[in-house]
Design a protein around this motif. Structure first.
Motif, PDB file in Angstrom:
ATOM      1  N   GLN A  69      49.815  38.447 -57.813  1.00 46.37           N
ATOM      2  CA  GLN A  69      51.278  38.450 -57.833  1.00 46.37           C
ATOM      3  C   GLN A  69      51.819  39.690 -58.547  1.00 46.37           C
ATOM      4  N   TYR A  70      51.133  40.110 -59.582  1.00 46.20           N
ATOM      5  CA  TYR A  70      51.573  41.272 -60.350  1.00 46.20           C
ATOM      6  C   TYR A  70      51.296  42.579 -59.610  1.00 46.20           C
ATOM      7  N   HIS A  71      50.073  42.731 -59.098  1.00 48.03           N
ATOM      8  CA  HIS A  71      49.659  43.995 -58.503  1.00 48.03           C
ATOM      9  C   HIS A  71      50.018  44.140 -57.021  1.00 48.03           C
ATOM     10  N   ARG A  72      50.074  43.046 -56.297  1.00 47.39           N
ATOM     11  CA  ARG A  72      50.395  43.071 -54.864  1.00 47.39           C
ATOM     12  C   ARG A  72      51.368  41.927 -54.544  1.00 47.39           C
ATOM     13  N   PRO A  73      52.609  42.025 -55.038  1.00 43.78           N
ATOM     14  CA  PRO A  73      53.555  40.903 -54.876  1.00 43.78           C
ATOM     15  C   PRO A  73      53.848  40.538 -53.415  1.00 43.78           C
ATOM     16  N   ALA A  74      53.926  41.516 -52.532  1.00 40.82           N
ATOM     17  CA  ALA A  74      54.220  41.194 -51.124  1.00 40.82           C
ATOM     18  C   ALA A  74      53.076  40.392 -50.507  1.00 40.82           C
ATOM     19  N   LEU A  75      51.855  40.801 -50.775  1.00 37.81           N
ATOM     20  CA  LEU A  75      50.694  40.070 -50.261  1.00 37.81           C
ATOM     21  C   LEU A  75      50.639  38.670 -50.863  1.00 37.81           C
ATOM     22  N   ALA A  76      50.874  38.577 -52.159  1.00 36.84           N
ATOM     23  CA  ALA A  76      50.856  37.268 -52.827  1.00 36.84           C
ATOM     24  C   ALA A  76      51.913  36.342 -52.235  1.00 36.84           C
ATOM     25  N   SER A  77      53.098  36.872 -51.962  1.00 40.25           N
ATOM     26  CA  SER A  77      54.173  36.062 -51.374  1.00 40.25           C
ATOM     27  C   SER A  77      53.818  35.606 -49.957  1.00 40.25           C
ATOM     28  N   ALA A  78      53.235  36.509 -49.190  1.00 40.97           N
ATOM     29  CA  ALA A  78      52.849  36.151 -47.813  1.00 40.97           C
ATOM     30  C   ALA A  78      51.777  35.066 -47.809  1.00 40.97           C
ATOM     31  N   LEU A  79      50.796  35.195 -48.680  1.00 39.57           N
ATOM     32  CA  LEU A  79      49.744  34.179 -48.772  1.00 39.57           C
ATOM     33  C   LEU A  79      50.314  32.838 -49.225  1.00 39.57           C
ATOM     34  N   GLU A  80      51.210  32.883 -50.197  1.00 42.28           N
ATOM     35  CA  GLU A  80      51.823  31.651 -50.707  1.00 42.28           C
ATOM     36  C   GLU A  80      52.663  30.984 -49.619  1.00 42.28           C
ATOM     37  N   ALA A  81      53.424  31.774 -48.878  1.00 42.77           N
ATOM     38  CA  ALA A  81      54.262  31.225 -47.806  1.00 42.77           C
ATOM     39  C   ALA A  81      53.415  30.572 -46.716  1.00 42.77           C
ATOM     40  N   ALA A  82      52.233  31.125 -46.487  1.00 45.61           N
ATOM     41  CA  ALA A  82      51.328  30.561 -45.478  1.00 45.61           C
ATOM     42  C   ALA A  82      50.455  29.454 -46.051  1.00 45.61           C
ATOM     43  N   GLU A  83      50.680  29.120 -47.308  1.00 43.14           N
ATOM     44  CA  GLU A  83      49.904  28.100 -48.027  1.00 43.14           C
ATOM     45  C   GLU A  83      48.408  28.404 -48.013  1.00 43.14           C
ATOM     46  N   VAL A  84      48.084  29.677 -48.184  1.00 42.82           N
ATOM     47  CA  VAL A  84      46.702  30.129 -48.287  1.00 42.82           C
ATOM     48  C   VAL A  84      46.438  30.393 -49.766  1.00 42.82           C
ATOM     49  N   HIS A  85      45.747  29.472 -50.388  1.00 45.46           N
ATOM     50  CA  HIS A  85      45.502  29.540 -51.823  1.00 45.46           C
ATOM     51  C   HIS A  85      44.202  30.281 -52.109  1.00 45.46           C
ATOM     52  N   PRO A  86      44.085  30.873 -53.295  1.00 49.04           N
ATOM     53  CA  PRO A  86      42.879  31.650 -53.625  1.00 49.04           C
ATOM     54  C   PRO A  86      41.560  30.897 -53.440  1.00 49.04           C
ATOM     55  N   ASP A  87      41.555  29.593 -53.622  1.00 44.35           N
ATOM     56  CA  ASP A  87      40.286  28.876 -53.455  1.00 44.35           C
ATOM     57  C   ASP A  87      39.810  28.890 -52.002  1.00 44.35           C
ATOM     58  N   PHE A  88      40.694  29.174 -51.051  1.00 41.97           N
ATOM     59  CA  PHE A  88      40.294  29.267 -49.650  1.00 41.97           C
ATOM     60  C   PHE A  88      39.532  30.551 -49.346  1.00 41.97           C
ATOM     61  N   TYR A  89      39.878  31.621 -50.043  1.00 43.67           N
ATOM     62  CA  TYR A  89      39.274  32.907 -49.705  1.00 43.67           C
ATOM     63  C   TYR A  89      38.564  33.605 -50.856  1.00 43.67           C
ATOM     64  N   ALA A  90      38.835  33.242 -52.091  1.00 40.91           N
ATOM     65  CA  ALA A  90      38.278  34.011 -53.215  1.00 40.91           C
ATOM     66  C   ALA A  90      37.154  33.312 -53.967  1.00 40.91           C
ATOM     67  N   THR A  91      36.903  32.047 -53.703  1.00 42.75           N
ATOM     68  CA  THR A  91      35.870  31.335 -54.451  1.00 42.75           C
ATOM     69  C   THR A  91      34.519  32.039 -54.343  1.00 42.75           C
ATOM     70  N   SER A  92      34.148  32.428 -53.145  1.00 43.14           N
ATOM     71  CA  SER A  92      32.853  33.072 -52.993  1.00 43.14           C
ATOM     72  C   SER A  92      32.774  34.388 -53.751  1.00 43.14           C
ATOM     73  N   TRP A  93      33.917  35.031 -53.994  1.00 40.61           N
ATOM     74  CA  TRP A  93      33.905  36.273 -54.773  1.00 40.61           C
ATOM     75  C   TRP A  93      33.521  35.992 -56.222  1.00 40.61           C
ATOM     76  N   PHE A  94      33.919  34.844 -56.723  1.00 39.36           N
ATOM     77  CA  PHE A  94      33.650  34.508 -58.110  1.00 39.36           C
ATOM     78  C   PHE A  94      32.274  33.888 -58.325  1.00 39.36           C
ATOM     79  N   VAL A  95      31.776  33.189 -57.318  1.00 39.53           N
ATOM     80  CA  VAL A  95      30.507  32.482 -57.513  1.00 39.53           C
ATOM     81  C   VAL A  95      29.312  33.198 -56.905  1.00 39.53           C
ATOM     82  N   THR A  96      29.535  34.295 -56.186  1.00 34.21           N
ATOM     83  CA  THR A  96      28.402  35.035 -55.625  1.00 34.21           C
ATOM     84  C   THR A  96      28.335  36.429 -56.194  1.00 34.21           C
TER      85      THR A  96
END
Length: 158
Positions: A131-158
């Motif tokens: 939200q801080y570094h890429r507010p437009a992207l964060a807003s678009a993802l939020e509007a589409a109800e695409v939460h970080p656990d859908f796409y970023a979990t594997s980044w943190f656990v792998t």
């Protein structure tokens, strides 16, 4: 295969038996079963082995067993952690033992507790940073109800 044996030795699970039967019972009652099934369907679909009914069945069962044993809710990305072990030509019990040992040894705090607090906090922090570094992207993802656990979990656990 030699590679599978080496992984088992390095993870300390060589010649260990896994009791998987008891834990696979009553999986339909799990609240996360639909999420697990969806992730299993998406796992490495460009690789023919992961499209087979047997691998999908085994992957689903092992993810259910892991969650039940650890008393944790399933979180997206666990399927990507266990997937590489399917390439080692190991039996299902050995795949599970390798996966379990990997998580215990290298990700002990990330996937701990019933609600995976450390991972969830990391994902919330990621959301704030986005939200801080890429507010437009964060807003678009939020509007589409695409939460970080859908796409970023594997980044943190792998």
């Amino acid at each position: 295969s030699l590679r599978g044996k080496i992984w088992q030795v390095l993870l300390g699970v060589w010649n260990k038996k896994a009791n998987l039967d008891v834990w696979a019972e009553d999986s339909e009652a799990m609240e996360d079963i639909q999420v697990i099934r969806a992730d299993v369907q998406r796992t490495r679909q460009s690789i023919p082995k992961f499209k087979t009914e047997q691998v999908q069945k085994d992957l689903e069962a092992l993810l259910i067993i892991y969650c039940k044993r650890r008393s944790v809710k399933y979180t997206q990305g666990l399927n990507e952690l266990i997937a590489p072990f399917f390439h080692l030509d190991l039996d299902t019990g050995s795949i599970f033992n390798c996966f379990y040992a990997l998580v215990q040894k290298f990700l002990p705090n990330t996937l701990r507790g019933h609600d995976l607090k450390t991972l969830r906090r990391s994902l919330e922090l990621f959301k704030v940073l986005l939200q801080y570094h890429r507010p437009a992207l964060a807003s678009a993802l939020e509007a589409a109800e695409v939460h970080p656990d859908f796409y970023a979990t594997s980044w943190f656990v792998t």
